[in-house]
Design an enzyme around this catalytic site. Structure first.
Site, PDB file in Angstrom:
ATOM      1  N   TYR A   1      63.010  38.993 129.578  1.00  0.00           N
ATOM      2  CA  TYR A   1      62.732  38.178 128.382  1.00  0.00           C
ATOM      3  C   TYR A   1      62.949  36.703 128.700  1.00  0.00           C
ATOM      4  CZ  TYR A   1      63.479  35.913 123.871  1.00  0.00           C
ATOM      5  OH  TYR A   1      63.419  35.049 122.807  1.00  0.00           O
TER       6      TYR A   1
ATOM      7  N   SER B   1      62.941  29.279 123.862  1.00  0.00           N
ATOM      8  CA  SER B   1      64.291  29.798 123.623  1.00  0.00           C
ATOM      9  C   SER B   1      65.260  29.048 124.516  1.00  0.00           C
ATOM     10  CB  SER B   1      64.348  31.286 123.985  1.00  0.00           C
ATOM     11  OG  SER B   1      65.677  31.757 123.931  1.00  0.00           O
TER      12      SER B   1
HETATM   13  N1  NAP Z   1      66.235  35.493 117.045  1.00  0.00           N
HETATM   14  C1  NAP Z   1      66.643  34.790 118.087  1.00  0.00           C
HETATM   15  O1  NAP Z   1      67.854  34.701 118.403  1.00  0.00           O
HETATM   16  C2  NAP Z   1      65.645  34.014 118.905  1.00  0.00           C
HETATM   17  C3  NAP Z   1      66.145  33.057 119.804  1.00  0.00           C
HETATM   18  C4  NAP Z   1      65.247  32.337 120.565  1.00  0.00           C
HETATM   19  C5  NAP Z   1      63.895  32.550 120.434  1.00  0.00           C
HETATM   20  N2  NAP Z   1      63.434  33.496 119.563  1.00  0.00           N
HETATM   21  C6  NAP Z   1      61.988  33.683 119.463  1.00  0.00           C
HETATM   22  O2  NAP Z   1      61.596  33.423 118.134  1.00  0.00           O
HETATM   23  C7  NAP Z   1      60.330  34.039 117.889  1.00  0.00           C
HETATM   24  C8  NAP Z   1      60.380  34.743 116.550  1.00  0.00           C
HETATM   25  O3  NAP Z   1      61.366  35.752 116.616  1.00  0.00           O
HETATM   26  P1  NAP Z   1      62.354  36.088 115.407  1.00  0.00           P
HETATM   27  O4  NAP Z   1      63.723  35.853 115.868  1.00  0.00           O
HETATM   28  O5  NAP Z   1      61.881  35.444 114.178  1.00  0.00           O
HETATM   29  O6  NAP Z   1      62.175  37.677 115.361  1.00  0.00           O
HETATM   30  P2  NAP Z   1      61.377  38.635 114.362  1.00  0.00           P
HETATM   31  O7  NAP Z   1      61.893  38.467 112.988  1.00  0.00           O
HETATM   32  O8  NAP Z   1      61.440  39.982 115.003  1.00  0.00           O
HETATM   33  O9  NAP Z   1      59.882  38.065 114.399  1.00  0.00           O
HETATM   34  C9  NAP Z   1      58.983  38.350 115.442  1.00  0.00           C
HETATM   35  C10 NAP Z   1      57.587  38.135 114.904  1.00  0.00           C
HETATM   36  O10 NAP Z   1      56.651  38.312 115.979  1.00  0.00           O
HETATM   37  C11 NAP Z   1      55.609  39.131 115.515  1.00  0.00           C
HETATM   38  N3  NAP Z   1      54.973  39.827 116.629  1.00  0.00           N
HETATM   39  C12 NAP Z   1      55.544  40.567 117.602  1.00  0.00           C
HETATM   40  N4  NAP Z   1      54.611  41.055 118.430  1.00  0.00           N
HETATM   41  C13 NAP Z   1      53.412  40.609 117.967  1.00  0.00           C
HETATM   42  C14 NAP Z   1      52.072  40.757 118.385  1.00  0.00           C
HETATM   43  N5  NAP Z   1      51.737  41.487 119.471  1.00  0.00           N
HETATM   44  N6  NAP Z   1      51.087  40.147 117.673  1.00  0.00           N
HETATM   45  C15 NAP Z   1      51.402  39.419 116.579  1.00  0.00           C
HETATM   46  N7  NAP Z   1      52.638  39.226 116.138  1.00  0.00           N
HETATM   47  C16 NAP Z   1      53.638  39.818 116.824  1.00  0.00           C
HETATM   48  C17 NAP Z   1      56.277  40.094 114.528  1.00  0.00           C
HETATM   49  O11 NAP Z   1      55.331  40.564 113.575  1.00  0.00           O
HETATM   50  P3  NAP Z   1      54.636  42.002 113.560  1.00  0.00           P
HETATM   51  O12 NAP Z   1      55.639  42.999 114.049  1.00  0.00           O
HETATM   52  O13 NAP Z   1      54.249  42.157 112.120  1.00  0.00           O
HETATM   53  O14 NAP Z   1      53.448  41.843 114.461  1.00  0.00           O
HETATM   54  C18 NAP Z   1      57.237  39.147 113.826  1.00  0.00           C
HETATM   55  O15 NAP Z   1      56.595  38.472 112.777  1.00  0.00           O
HETATM   56  C19 NAP Z   1      60.080  34.960 119.096  1.00  0.00           C
HETATM   57  O16 NAP Z   1      59.175  34.328 119.964  1.00  0.00           O
HETATM   58  C20 NAP Z   1      61.456  35.068 119.742  1.00  0.00           C
HETATM   59  O17 NAP Z   1      61.365  35.347 121.108  1.00  0.00           O
HETATM   60  C21 NAP Z   1      64.277  34.215 118.779  1.00  0.00           C
END
Ligand code: NAP
Length: 229
Positions: free
Chosen positions: A149, A137
């Site tokens: 985080y 991130s």
């Molecule tokens: N959105 C942003 O602004 C942003 C910015 C920088 C980085 N990120 C990073 O991008 C990545 C994806 O996030 P996103 O934005 O796409 O959010 P999201 O739509 O909430 O996706 C998060 C994913 O992680 C999975 N997950 C969470 N805990 C888990 C576990 N214990 N085991 C297996 N799967 C798990 C969830 O699936 P289940 O609930 O089905 O397990 C979901 O598929 C994350 O690492 C986040 O920190 C996001």
């Protein structure tokens, strides 16, 4: 030659789901992992069914489930070419906010879970001269006030470089994907207009994996045009 195989953790929504769509379009067979199996099965069906996509229930904080995920990938498709350790979530900012239980789950998912994905997939990636990607991130490049985080994502930044150094010379490439604000279910509330879309990150992932074998895109930091820090 059989089509290459792309494994994604956190494939049930957001960046992981969007990446699955782009990878399918690019001709990859898919291994889709997360805890919500129903979402994964629907996505696998949409992206070509059993021949092209395997849905695997996996809590990334559990080693036995990660091992089983990698085994299921190999037993279904016989190879693994890309592993994208993307599962993760955030927490309210402030060192007295959120709860200790939420903190534990977040640290285990974002840091330990990503490391376990590397551990589970590395033997197969070495076999295929494959590609490892981690979702860090912009919060892993600078500290945010009161953000544990952000600390977990600093750990992911270090993990990407540590893995790259270990794998130097093996033919395995390592890419750290560092998004700014992306409009996904990561946020409980609607995000500001002008945020990135999950597909913006998916295209960056596909850019990294589509380079020739001698090119390793080490890091991609992608902010919305209007995000200052
Ligand atoms: N959105 C942003 O602004 C942003 C910015 C920088 C980085 N990120 C990073 O991008 C990545 C994806 O996030 P996103 O934005 O796409 O959010 P999201 O739509 O909430 O996706 C998060 C994913 O992680 C999975 N997950 C969470 N805990 C888990 C576990 N214990 N085991 C297996 N799967 C798990 C969830 O699936 P289940 O609930 O089905 O397990 C979901 O598929 C994350 O690492 C986040 O920190 C996001």
């Amino acid at each position: 030659m059989a089509d290459p195989v792309f494994l994604i953790t956190g494939a049930s929504s957001g960046i992981g789901e969007a990446t699955a769509r782009r990878a399918a379009e690019a001709g990859y067979r898919l291994v889709l992992a997360a805890r919500r199996l129903e979402q994964l099965e629907a996505l696998a069906e949409e992206l070509g069914g059993a021949e092209r996509a395997l849905a695997v229930r996996c809590d990334v904080t559990e080693w036995t489930e990660q091992e089983a995920m990698a085994e299921a990938a190999l037993s279904r498709f016989g190879q693994l070419d890309v592993a994208f350790a993307n599962a993760g979530f955030g927490a309210e900012r402030g060192f007295t906010a959120s709860t200790p239980e939420h903190w534990r789950a977040m640290v285990l998912t974002n840091v330990y879970g990503a490391a376990l994905t590397i551990r589970a997939t590395l033997p197969a990636l070495k076999e295929s001269n494959g590609h490892l990607l981690l979702t860090g991130s912009v919060a892993g490049r600078r500290a945010l006030p009161g953000s544990l985080y952000s600390c977990t994502k600093w750990a992911v930044t270090a993990m990407g470089e540590a893995a790259r150094l270990e794998l130097d010379g093996t033919g395995v490439r390592v890419t750290l994907i560092e998004p700014g604000m992306v409009d996904t279910p990561f946020f409980d509330n609607p995000v500001e207009s002008g945020a990135l879309e999950a597909d913006d990150i998916a295209r960056a992932v596909l850019y990294a994996v589509s380079q020739p074998p001698h090119v390793d895109v080490n890091e991609l930091l992608i902010r919305p045009t209007a995000q200052l820090t």
